[in-house]
Design a protein around this motif. Structure first.
Motif, PDB file in Angstrom:
ATOM      1  N   LEU A  84      -9.767   4.626   9.562  1.00  0.00           N
ATOM      2  CA  LEU A  84      -9.799   3.172   9.646  1.00  0.00           C
ATOM      3  C   LEU A  84      -9.321   2.580   8.333  1.00  0.00           C
ATOM      4  CD1 LEU A  84     -13.213   2.659  11.435  1.00  0.00           C
ATOM      5  CD2 LEU A  84     -10.940   2.881  12.389  1.00  0.00           C
ATOM      6  N   PRO A  85      -8.649   1.442   8.395  1.00  0.00           N
ATOM      7  CA  PRO A  85      -8.188   0.823   7.168  1.00  0.00           C
ATOM      8  C   PRO A  85      -9.368   0.282   6.387  1.00  0.00           C
ATOM      9  CG  PRO A  85      -7.782  -0.638   9.009  1.00  0.00           C
ATOM     10  CD  PRO A  85      -8.312   0.650   9.574  1.00  0.00           C
ATOM     11  N   PRO A  86      -9.265   0.119   5.126  1.00  0.00           N
ATOM     12  CA  PRO A  86      -8.098   0.408   4.312  1.00  0.00           C
ATOM     13  C   PRO A  86      -8.280   1.726   3.572  1.00  0.00           C
ATOM     14  CG  PRO A  86      -9.602  -1.046   3.158  1.00  0.00           C
ATOM     15  CD  PRO A  86     -10.337  -0.490   4.347  1.00  0.00           C
ATOM     16  N   LEU A  93       0.843  -1.188   0.000  1.00  0.00           N
ATOM     17  CA  LEU A  93       0.000   0.000   0.000  1.00  0.00           C
ATOM     18  C   LEU A  93       0.876   1.234   0.000  1.00  0.00           C
ATOM     19  CD1 LEU A  93      -2.675  -0.972   2.630  1.00  0.00           C
ATOM     20  CD2 LEU A  93      -2.769  -1.203   0.176  1.00  0.00           C
ATOM     21  N   PHE A  95      -6.364   6.167   6.821  1.00  0.00           N
ATOM     22  CA  PHE A  95      -5.560   5.232   7.597  1.00  0.00           C
ATOM     23  C   PHE A  95      -4.095   5.314   7.176  1.00  0.00           C
ATOM     24  CE2 PHE A  95      -3.539   1.011   7.726  1.00  0.00           C
ATOM     25  CZ  PHE A  95      -3.396   0.905   9.095  1.00  0.00           C
ATOM     26  N   THR A  96      -3.857   5.312   5.875  1.00  0.00           N
ATOM     27  CA  THR A  96      -2.477   5.401   5.403  1.00  0.00           C
ATOM     28  C   THR A  96      -1.805   6.634   5.995  1.00  0.00           C
ATOM     29  OG1 THR A  96      -3.250   4.426   3.361  1.00  0.00           O
ATOM     30  CG2 THR A  96      -1.045   5.336   3.356  1.00  0.00           C
ATOM     31  N   ILE A 139       2.582  -0.299  15.898  1.00  0.00           N
ATOM     32  CA  ILE A 139       3.511   0.717  15.406  1.00  0.00           C
ATOM     33  C   ILE A 139       4.665   0.918  16.382  1.00  0.00           C
ATOM     34  CG2 ILE A 139       3.701   3.155  14.841  1.00  0.00           C
ATOM     35  CD1 ILE A 139       1.034   2.981  13.531  1.00  0.00           C
ATOM     36  N   PHE A 157       1.988   7.712  -3.099  1.00  0.00           N
ATOM     37  CA  PHE A 157       3.147   7.915  -2.229  1.00  0.00           C
ATOM     38  C   PHE A 157       4.371   8.300  -3.056  1.00  0.00           C
ATOM     39  CE2 PHE A 157       6.830   6.872   0.232  1.00  0.00           C
ATOM     40  CZ  PHE A 157       6.471   7.114   1.545  1.00  0.00           C
ATOM     41  N   TYR A 206      -1.204   6.080   9.672  1.00  0.00           N
ATOM     42  CA  TYR A 206      -0.190   5.051   9.874  1.00  0.00           C
ATOM     43  C   TYR A 206       1.205   5.639   9.661  1.00  0.00           C
ATOM     44  CZ  TYR A 206       2.681   0.948   9.131  1.00  0.00           C
ATOM     45  OH  TYR A 206       3.680   0.019   9.200  1.00  0.00           O
ATOM     46  N   LEU A 207       1.349   6.362   8.550  1.00  0.00           N
ATOM     47  CA  LEU A 207       2.666   6.929   8.247  1.00  0.00           C
ATOM     48  C   LEU A 207       3.102   7.902   9.330  1.00  0.00           C
ATOM     49  CD1 LEU A 207       2.275   7.513   4.413  1.00  0.00           C
ATOM     50  CD2 LEU A 207       3.772   5.878   5.531  1.00  0.00           C
ATOM     51  N   MET A 251       2.031   8.096  12.420  1.00  0.00           N
ATOM     52  CA  MET A 251       2.225   7.454  13.709  1.00  0.00           C
ATOM     53  C   MET A 251       3.561   6.711  13.739  1.00  0.00           C
ATOM     54  SD  MET A 251      -0.448   5.123  15.750  1.00  0.00           S
ATOM     55  CE  MET A 251      -2.001   5.810  15.394  1.00  0.00           C
ATOM     56  N   THR A 252       3.871   6.053  12.642  1.00  0.00           N
ATOM     57  CA  THR A 252       5.159   5.373  12.569  1.00  0.00           C
ATOM     58  C   THR A 252       6.289   6.369  12.790  1.00  0.00           C
ATOM     59  OG1 THR A 252       4.174   3.910  10.963  1.00  0.00           O
ATOM     60  CG2 THR A 252       6.541   3.842  11.155  1.00  0.00           C
ATOM     61  N   GLY A 310      -6.338   4.688  -0.002  1.00  0.00           N
ATOM     62  CA  GLY A 310      -5.649   3.837   0.950  1.00  0.00           C
ATOM     63  C   GLY A 310      -5.263   2.502   0.342  1.00  0.00           C
ATOM     64  N   LEU A 311      -6.161   1.988  -0.481  1.00  0.00           N
ATOM     65  CA  LEU A 311      -5.882   0.675  -1.065  1.00  0.00           C
ATOM     66  C   LEU A 311      -4.752   0.744  -2.064  1.00  0.00           C
ATOM     67  CD1 LEU A 311      -9.424  -0.842  -1.570  1.00  0.00           C
ATOM     68  CD2 LEU A 311      -7.580  -1.714  -0.159  1.00  0.00           C
ATOM     69  N   MET A 312      -4.671   1.840  -2.778  1.00  0.00           N
ATOM     70  CA  MET A 312      -3.656   1.975  -3.828  1.00  0.00           C
ATOM     71  C   MET A 312      -2.678   3.076  -3.441  1.00  0.00           C
ATOM     72  SD  MET A 312      -5.061  -0.002  -6.177  1.00  0.00           S
ATOM     73  CE  MET A 312      -6.617  -0.829  -6.221  1.00  0.00           C
ATOM     74  N   SER A 313      -2.213   3.068  -2.220  1.00  0.00           N
ATOM     75  CA  SER A 313      -1.454   4.252  -1.806  1.00  0.00           C
ATOM     76  C   SER A 313      -0.005   4.239  -2.291  1.00  0.00           C
ATOM     77  CB  SER A 313      -1.510   4.398  -0.291  1.00  0.00           C
ATOM     78  OG  SER A 313      -1.230   3.164   0.319  1.00  0.00           O
ATOM     79  N   ALA A 314       0.434   3.149  -2.880  1.00  0.00           N
ATOM     80  CA  ALA A 314       1.838   3.119  -3.298  1.00  0.00           C
ATOM     81  C   ALA A 314       2.125   4.164  -4.367  1.00  0.00           C
ATOM     82  CB  ALA A 314       2.200   1.731  -3.795  1.00  0.00           C
TER      83      ALA A 314
END
Lengths: 94, 487, 108, 100, 308, 489
Positions: F390-392, B65, F396-397, B179, F474, F400-401, F403-404, F467-471
């Motif tokens: 919420l995913p996906p 993703l 969410f992406t 995480i 990104f 997630y990014l 938060m990481t 979110g599903l195709m976030s590559a």
């Protein structure tokens, strides 16, 4: 000679301006103030225009100066009329 | 093909789900054949894979993703165990649900989310990494919420709200745990245990707590169980699914994954996490049973029973000894079979006899023999009567406890068995012994409801009787433990 | 000459200041408007002087000011009329307010 | 010297405008205050642009653009004030709007 | 002497600025603001920024005054509730003072002049007036967007009309006594103003002036003619006016695209045709600016006093 | 170069056409313009994706003489998102007008205003010149204010006026910074400024510009104008106002702090920005929780959702920019901008459909509407999922990014904000959801054509698809990002 005329005429112009302002400040009611002001400042501007006119480098500049005066006269006359009339219909600031 | 198979298994329920949403209410034939077709297809794929896995094929599919956010679908033995359960029970529950709902409204919505729920469970089972596990975990929450709320009456909506109020903070906690962990270890794949040496023990314990809270909400570990009893307001097929396959099992499955694939048995012991968790699981087992005793409504009693029973799985995992783990894993299957039988029966009692409360069961055994026999089998299995399914689990759990050096667990198991008997036997007594009320009615002229019930009930005997066979759940659990983790 | 012209400009500014005092004091709106008009004229004068001092192209600014000097006052006169769009001359100076609407209706 | 006078005048005008904006509630006066702030900034920029040997034309162009933009915004604001007064009889905004 | 003049001028500017924000009375504030624009124009003249002085003078004398006075008049006739007294004066004054001080500090903290050297590129711009070169060539994109800002404000102003008035002529229904002072003034002045405005546009290429200044003067003249009853404001539906409004930006954009197609890039003007191109754009632009500004001040269609 | 010119001029030409053309041709011109601009936006994105950032020196003049434009990954991502939202809004407005008959005034004004706003947004997305950005911002503000007030109701006028006051204050503060910057450096180009040695006034200039842009972005505590303004506008306009307008000023903030003056970013200032963002998340969420009208809930949610983006400043700004996690934090924030844009637009458009159906957006009046309008209810739920993170979904992406990065940077407090904000969002969006999906039978809602209902559904699906195709997005966002730190993910 030209400079002399400028000194004199602009000085007269200043007198009218100062007098007009003094009238604006000192005169007791709206209409007399109006009266003092329109006369004084148009003459004052006229003398200033004439005085500076002696300093111009080109005729076109002189013409523009005269145009300015003419426009100012036209505006002043109109404005004085309109404002005076309006003053009759409205009173003081609310 | 090796990459496509996991995706196909996922799609076998995901596609029907999506298509179902667009089927008009009266498109019964299309909807039913789509859902049943998907279920059959999935069963077929699972069987195919069973054989292939035995040959040593590895199935793996992944797509990214974003950097670090990779969905990895991988079939390992544990996944297969769970997937077989969900695939089989989905098929049966679909048949049951078609019969149960008949011509009731909003069917497309129901079956759409129903299939989506199964798809999420499948994805959860197939997840090869923590983050994919999380994504399907969350999808499961979202797809079960409309199912819980399906009746749209006050209790259902309240239950749905309670469910979300528990599930969303739970998954948020899980996300933080993931995480936090991955910020030190990098993405965690279940195939290769992460290197935990980067983190200090305090952080590790804190992360573990977050993990357990996160998955524990779904596994209904006390005190995070509050949503489960109220969720019984949902229609019977939903309850069956919720209690036997999808939500609570996802939670229990998550506990197993966290303990064995993330932390590992050794770390559990060295960090001193094993016994506290076993303690919590024990408390849950007893507390759930005690509460079940007090319930007058059949489904509520069953619900508290689930609270109690699911923690057997947690207990097995927490003890972290091979035998205990076998007990826990096998209970994942066994409890599913037994509990779905019980809920199917409860649904039939409600639908065909209008019985919701325990006192309505009086004398129903004669009127509804098939259902009553199935119910009795499920209940006796839960109590742990040999050779039924529940006995096998409890037996291994007990052995495992001794192996792990925690003999006190035996006392818990004994107490729990007594309590199980205390809240199930009165039901059987009412069914078979007490006379029926004068105005009682009820029949079983609903093969769509009865046949799946009989099958699952038969399975609870089967898995117990055939426990020694290598393809039985017990055999499979043994395989998992010896292959992957055990000494 | 330069010094003198500076002086002229200064005095003119001073006179402007006097006019501004009247704007502050009022008391009637016409007073303020008229005083503002005087500052306009004075400003034109200042610009003319500055044109001689600095750059003759400043005259064009003075032309613009002189040309548009009346716009604000006309706007004022309009805003003083009862409907905000009329002309003070439409009203008889001594006239009483009752026939105002009639005169307007005729023009509208 | 002269440039500093104009620049400081510009700075002071910004301050005066801010005072007007904060202290006066009547919306027309606030619109005027905005214009004061804007013109103060322009004066500052104009003074800064005149520091070189010749006059930098870029600030002049920016200022002309800015003046026209400010006029557009003022015209819209004034019309809004009139529309508000027509609708509510007020030319001020209530202090704390609690939308319902 | 020169400094004394500047100090006096700046003192007046500050005094007038202060007078607009303190004290009671919206009308007084408006009048002070009109004189403020005038003094500011003189200030620009002192700074040698003649083009800015011209723009400031034309806008403040010709448009802002009429705009604010009309609005003030409307508020008065609508019997808007009385102006509330100034509040929180001390904090406001402190805020203003501190900002002024910070900006004053910034002035002295500025590094020495860093203005880019335009002497190399000015001859390539095609026009002699550097300000016009910046406005119409170097930073033409700003200017294009700015003309669109005007148009946007106008559409926004129109959106404040009442639905019932939508088909009516824009603004209030102006009328004047036939052959009265106002009517005559409205006949005499516009021709002069027209010539002057056109001159400003034409002269702007090499001398003081330009599309904005010329457009503003034209706008003021149109406004005057409308107020004097010599020219009836159009309705929104008037096709010629609407085309006039968009003509300038349209010509500008099309010229820019032509630059991309025929020359080096968007908004590029090859030196050989730069001057005529700029003049063409300016002509169209000033027409649109004049129309837009005049209609901005006139306001939305308003079927006089139905609501008052 | 050509696609950029198309992107900039097409909406402008269409806007001019809608003003000049006679009544019948207007909606068609708007539709054609919207379609063409959408294609242009995609075209630019494809070209940038293939060949890297695209420069356009207007008039052939290099800065500092002229104005430089550049389409980098961030610009085109925003451009495409804007184009999608705009096209949806244009479609929704057409369907709405076909159903409700808005009267000639709105039927005239909405098209040029939408298109002008679009043109301004595109101009801001690619501009590298601080003053040009100012003009662009003003264009955005004026068209947005007009859209707020377009309904003509007293409340809308008041909201528009309040908005205008804030916007003008913001513009002036920004302008003050621009003035100081030019006075100090004699240039306005972001890239040229980045190469300059800082001078003492730069901090002041950056502070002023930031304060102004914060007011326009409605960051806490400058948010008070936003909810009434966004709630007062007609639904398609609200969609634009909430989804797109604050993003322009946000983008400039990002450009200033990460590109033009990265050296000026002190730890304290970055912490302040992040802290205000966190407060916005909490305060916007809490206020959204107590509103009784759907549009106000959605509007307050905008305050909260924009707050997340500011967490990128302490995580990826200043000294953090060189850290391995900065790419994640920065990209996460940009993902938040994109996914919020799509989801929020969808949500406002669904609100418009509900209002068309029952004539109100009070939660009590929406009860059971999902039964009558299942597609719309579903669209609302999908966009809610994105806003909850919420995913996906794209939301969410983003979370997630970020938060990481927060954990990697050892700034775990921001992670708590992200989690808490998500839960708050779930809480405040649950109320409209519960109302919509309740069993009550609404009192005879008006029929809404399915094609209209499909519009928000598409947007919501796109938000989830992000979110599903976030590559791909990104990678797109990384194109032209200055100083790409080593991939820390």
């Amino acid at each position: 000679m030209a400079d002399l005329a400028t000194y004199a005429l602009t000085a007269i112009g200043l007198v009218f301006f100062v007098a007009g302002t003094a009238g604006l400040i000192r005169f007791p009611d709206t209409f007399s103030r109006l009266h003092a002001l329109t006369k004084a400042d148009n003459l004052g501007l006229g003398f200033i225009v004439m005085g500076i006119g002696f300093q111009t480098e080109r005729w076109s500049q002189l013409a523009v100066l005269l145009l300015i005066w003419a426009l100012a006269l036209l505006a002043a006359g109109t404005v004085a009329q309109l404002v005076a009339r309006a003053a009759l219909t409205t009173g003081k600031d609310e | 093909m090796t990459a496509n198979l996991p995706v196909l298994i996922l799609l076998s329920s995901l596609l029907p789900a999506i298509i179902t949403f667009f089927i008009p209410q009266d498109g019964h034939a299309l909807r039913n054949s789509l859902n049943l077709g998907g279920a059959v297809l999935k069963l077929g794929l699972i069987i195919w894979m069973l054989f292939a896995i035995a040959d040593g094929t590895v199935y793996e599919a992944s797509f990214a993703l974003a950097p670090g956010l990779v969905i990895l679908l991988r079939v390992d033995a544990l996944a297969l165990l769970f997937i077989s359960l969900s695939g089989t029970l989905w098929f049966l529950t679909t048949i049951y649900a078609i019969a149960y709902f008949g011509g009731k409204p909003e069917l497309s919505r129901f079956f759409g989310f129903f299939s989506l729920c199964v798809a999420s469970t499948t994805g959860l089972a197939l997840s090869g990494s923590l983050i994919s596990f999380f994504i399907f975990f969350e999808l499961l929450t979202l797809s079960t919420w409309p199912l819980v709320a399906h009746k749209q009456d006050k209790p259902s909506l309240a239950a749905a709200r309670t469910y979300l109020a528990y599930a969303l903070p739970g998954s948020a906690t899980l996300l933080v745990a993931i995480i936090w962990l991955e910020s030190s270890t990098g993405p965690v794949l279940f195939t290769e245990p992460p290197d935990l040496s980067e983190l200090d023990p305090v952080s590790l314990r804190a992360i573990f707590c977050l993990f357990i809270i996160g998955v524990g909400v779904k596994a209904a570990i006390v005190p995070l169980h509050g949503w489960l009893p109220s969720a019984m307001a949902a229609p019977a097929p939903v309850s069956s699914l919720l209690h036997a396959v999808a939500v609570v099992k996802a939670g229990a499955f998550g506990v197993v994954r966290v303990i064995y694939d993330v932390y590992g048995a050794e770390n559990m012991a060295s960090l001193g996490l094993s016994m506290p968790l076993a303690g919590i699981a024990s408390v849950t087992i007893l507390w759930g049973s005690v509460r079940a005793l007090q319930q007058g409504e059949i489904k509520k009693r069953l619900a508290y029973s689930t609270v109690s029973q699911v923690s057997y799985i947690v207990l097995g995992a927490a003890l972290a000894s091979p035998l205990a783990m076998i007990g826990g894993l096998v209970h994942l299957i066994h409890q599913g079979l037994m509990k779905i039988t019980l809920f199917f029966c409860a649904g039939i009692f409600d639908e065909r006899a209008g019985v919701k409360r325990i006192d309505g069961l009086n004398g129903l055994g004669a009127r509804m023999p098939w259902t009553s026999v199935c119910f009795s089998l499920g209940a006796l299995g839960m109590i742990g009567l040999p050779p039924l399914a529940g006995f096998v689990s409890k037996f291994y759990l007990g052995l495992g406890a001794l192996e792990a050096g925690a003999p006190w667990v035996l006392a818990v198991l004994a107490a729990s068995t007594l309590l199980n008997a205390a809240y199930f036997l009165p039901l059987l007594y009412r069914l078979w012994i007490l006379p029926a009320a004068a105005d009682a009615s009820g029949d079983e002229r609903a093969p769509g409801l009865v046949v799946p019930t009989v099958i699952t009930a038969a399975a609870t005997i089967g898995v117990g009787l055939l426990a020694a066979s290598p393809i039985s759940p017990l055999g499979w659990a043994r395989l998992i433990v010896t292959q992957g983790y055990g000494p | 000459m330069t010094v003198w012209l500076h002086l002229v400009a200064l005095v003119l500014l001073g006179s402007l200041g006097g006019a501004l005092w009247r704007v502050w004091r009022g008391p009637s709106q016409a007073d303020r408007m008229m005083a503002a008009q005087l500052t306009g004229t004075g400003g034109v004068a200042v610009l003319i002087v500055l044109a001689a001092l600095q750059d003759w192209s400043l005259l064009i600014v003075a032309v613009a000011l002189a040309l548009l000097a009346a716009v604000a006052a006309v706007g004022f006169a309009k805003s003083q009329s009862p409907d905000g769009a009329g002309d003070p001359e439409e009203i008889k100076p001594a006239g009483d307010w009752s026939d105002l609407n009639a005169s307007e209706a005729g023009d509208g | 010297m002269s440039l500093s006078i104009f620049a400081l005048t510009g700075a002071a005008l910004v301050g005066i405008g801010i005072y007007g904006l904060l202290a006066q509630a009547h919306l027309l006066r606030r619109v005027i205050a905005f214009n004061l702030i804007g013109s103060g900034l322009f004066l500052f920029l104009g003074a800064a642009g005149s520091r070189g040997i010749g006059i930098d034309p870029i600030p002049q162009a920016l200022i002309i653009t800015g003046i026209v933009v400010a006029l557009s915004a003022s015209a819209l604001a004034v019309t809004l004030v009139v529309a508000l007064a027509r609708a509510t009889g007020r030319a001020t905004l209530p202090d704390e709007e609690t939308p319902r | 002497m020169s400094a004394a003049l500047d100090i006096a001028l700046c003192a007046l500017i500050l005094g007038v600025g202060l007078a607009t924000v303190v004290g009671r009375g919206v009308f007084r504030a408006v009048i002070f603001f009109i004189t403020y624009g005038l003094l500011l124009a003189i200030g620009w003249a002192r700074l040698g920024a003649i083009d800015v002085a011209l723009a400031e003078a034309a806008i403040s004398a010709g448009l802002t005054g009429a705009l604010l006075l009309a609005a003030q008049g409307r508020l008065r006739t609508m019997k808007t509730e009385a102006e509330p007294p100034a509040r929180a004066r001390l904090p406001a004054a402190l805020a203003g003072l501190s900002v002024a001080c910070v900006l004053g500090w910034a002035w002295f903290a500025l590094p020495v002049d860093q203005a880019p050297d335009l002497s190399q590129v000015l001859p390539e711009s095609g026009v002699g007036n550097p300000v016009t070169a910046v406005l119409l060539n170097f930073r033409a994109w700003d200017t294009l967007l700015e003309s669109v800002v005007l148009l946007t404000a106008l559409v926004g102003v129109w959106m404040l009309a009442q639905d019932a008035d939508w088909d009516a002529a824009l603004g209030p229904r102006f009328h004047a006594r036939p052959n009265g002072v106002l009517a005559n003034f409205g006949r005499i002045l516009p021709p002069i103003g027209l010539i002057f405005g056109v001159y400003l546009v034409w002269a702007g290429a090499d001398d003081t002036g330009g599309a904005f200044q010329g457009g503003t003067v034209l706008a003021a003249v149109i406004l005057l003619a409308m107020m004097a009853g010599a020219l009836q404001p159009p309705s929104v539906a008037h096709p010629v006016w609407r085309v006039g409004l968009v003509l300038g930006p349209l010509v500008f954009v099309l010229a820019g695209i032509a630059g991309a197609l025929l020359s080096d890039g968007f908004l590029t003007l090859p030196l050989t045709i730069a001057k005529p191109a700029i003049l063409t754009i300016e002509a169209a632009l000033s027409l649109s600016i004049a129309a837009t500004l005049a209609l901005l001040v006139i306001g939305p269609p308003d079927d006089q006093g139905q609501d008052a | 170069m050509t696609p950029m010119i198309a992107l900039l001029t097409l909406p402008l030409l269409a806007a001019l056409a809608t003003i000049a053309l006679p009544r019948r041709a207007r909606a068609a011109a708007a539709g054609i313009g919207a379609g063409a601009t959408l294609l242009a936006a995609i075209w630019v994105a494809v070209v940038v994706w293939r060949t890297g950032p695209m420069d356009l020196m207007l008039g052939g003049w290099q800065p500092p003489v002229g104005i430089g434009l550049r389409a980098d990954g961030l610009s085109v991502a925003l451009g495409v998102m804007t184009a999608l939202v705009m096209s949806a809004a244009v479609l929704a407005a057409r369907f709405e007008h076909a159903t409700t008959g808005p009267g000639p005034r709105i039927a005239f004004g909405i098209w040029p205003l939408i298109l002008l706003l679009w043109a301004a947004l595109n101009a801001v997305f690619v501009s590298r010149d601080l003053f040009n950005l100012y003009v662009g911002l003003e264009l955005i503000s004026l068209s947005a204010v007009a859209l707020v007030a377009i309904s003509g109701k007293a409340q809308a006028v008041a909201a528009g006026l309040r908005y205008l006051l804030f916007a003008l204050t913001g513009s002036l503060l920004y302008l003050a910074g621009v003035v100081l910057t030019y006075s100090a450096h004699g240039m306005l180009d972001i890239d040229l400024l980045a190469a300059r040695t800082p001078v003492p006034t730069d901090a002041l200039a950056l502070g002023l510009m930031t304060a102004g842009l914060l007011a326009k972005t409605a960051l806490f505590p400058f948010h008070v104008w936003l909810p009434p303004a966004h709630a007062a506008a007609p639904a398609p306009a609200s969609a634009l106002l909430s989804a797109l307008v604050p993003k322009a000023s946000l983008l400039i903030l990002v450009r200033l702090w990460f590109e033009a003056m990265p050296d000026m970013a002190t730890a304290a200032s970055l912490l302040t920005l992040g802290g205000l963002g966190a407060l916005a998340v909490v305060w916007g969420g809490v206020l959204a929780l107590v509103q009784a009208r759907l549009k106000l809930i959605v509007a307050y949610s905008t305050v909260a959702q924009l707050g997340y983006v500011f967490l990128a400043f302490p995580l990826a700004g200043g000294a953090g920019a060189a850290q391995p996690w900065s790419a994640g934090a920065w990209t996460g924030a940009m993902f938040q901008i994109l996914s919020h844009g799509l989801a929020k637009a969808s949500m406002f458009l669904t609100a418009g459909i509900f209002i068309a159906a029952v004539g109100s957006d009070r939660l009590g009046d929406l009860r059971g509407l999902a039964r009558a309008l299942p597609m719309t209810g579903f669209a609302f739920a999908l966009s809610a999922i994105t806003l909850m993170g919420l995913p996906p979904s794209g939301g969410f992406t983003a979370k997630y990014l970020m938060m990481t990065s927060a954990f990697a940077a050892d700034q775990r407090g921001w992670a708590a904000v992200l989690v808490g904000g998500g839960l708050l969002a779930a809480a405040y969006l649950y109320r409209p959801m519960a109302a919509l999906f309740s069993a009550d039978i609404p009192a005879a809602p008006r029929a809404v054509p399915r094609r209209w209902q499909a519009v928000p559904l598409w947007l919501a699906a796109l938000a989830v698809g992000l979110g599903l195709m976030s590559a791909a997005p990104f990678d797109l966002l990384q194109i032209g990002r200055p100083d790409i730190a080593a991939e820390g993910l």
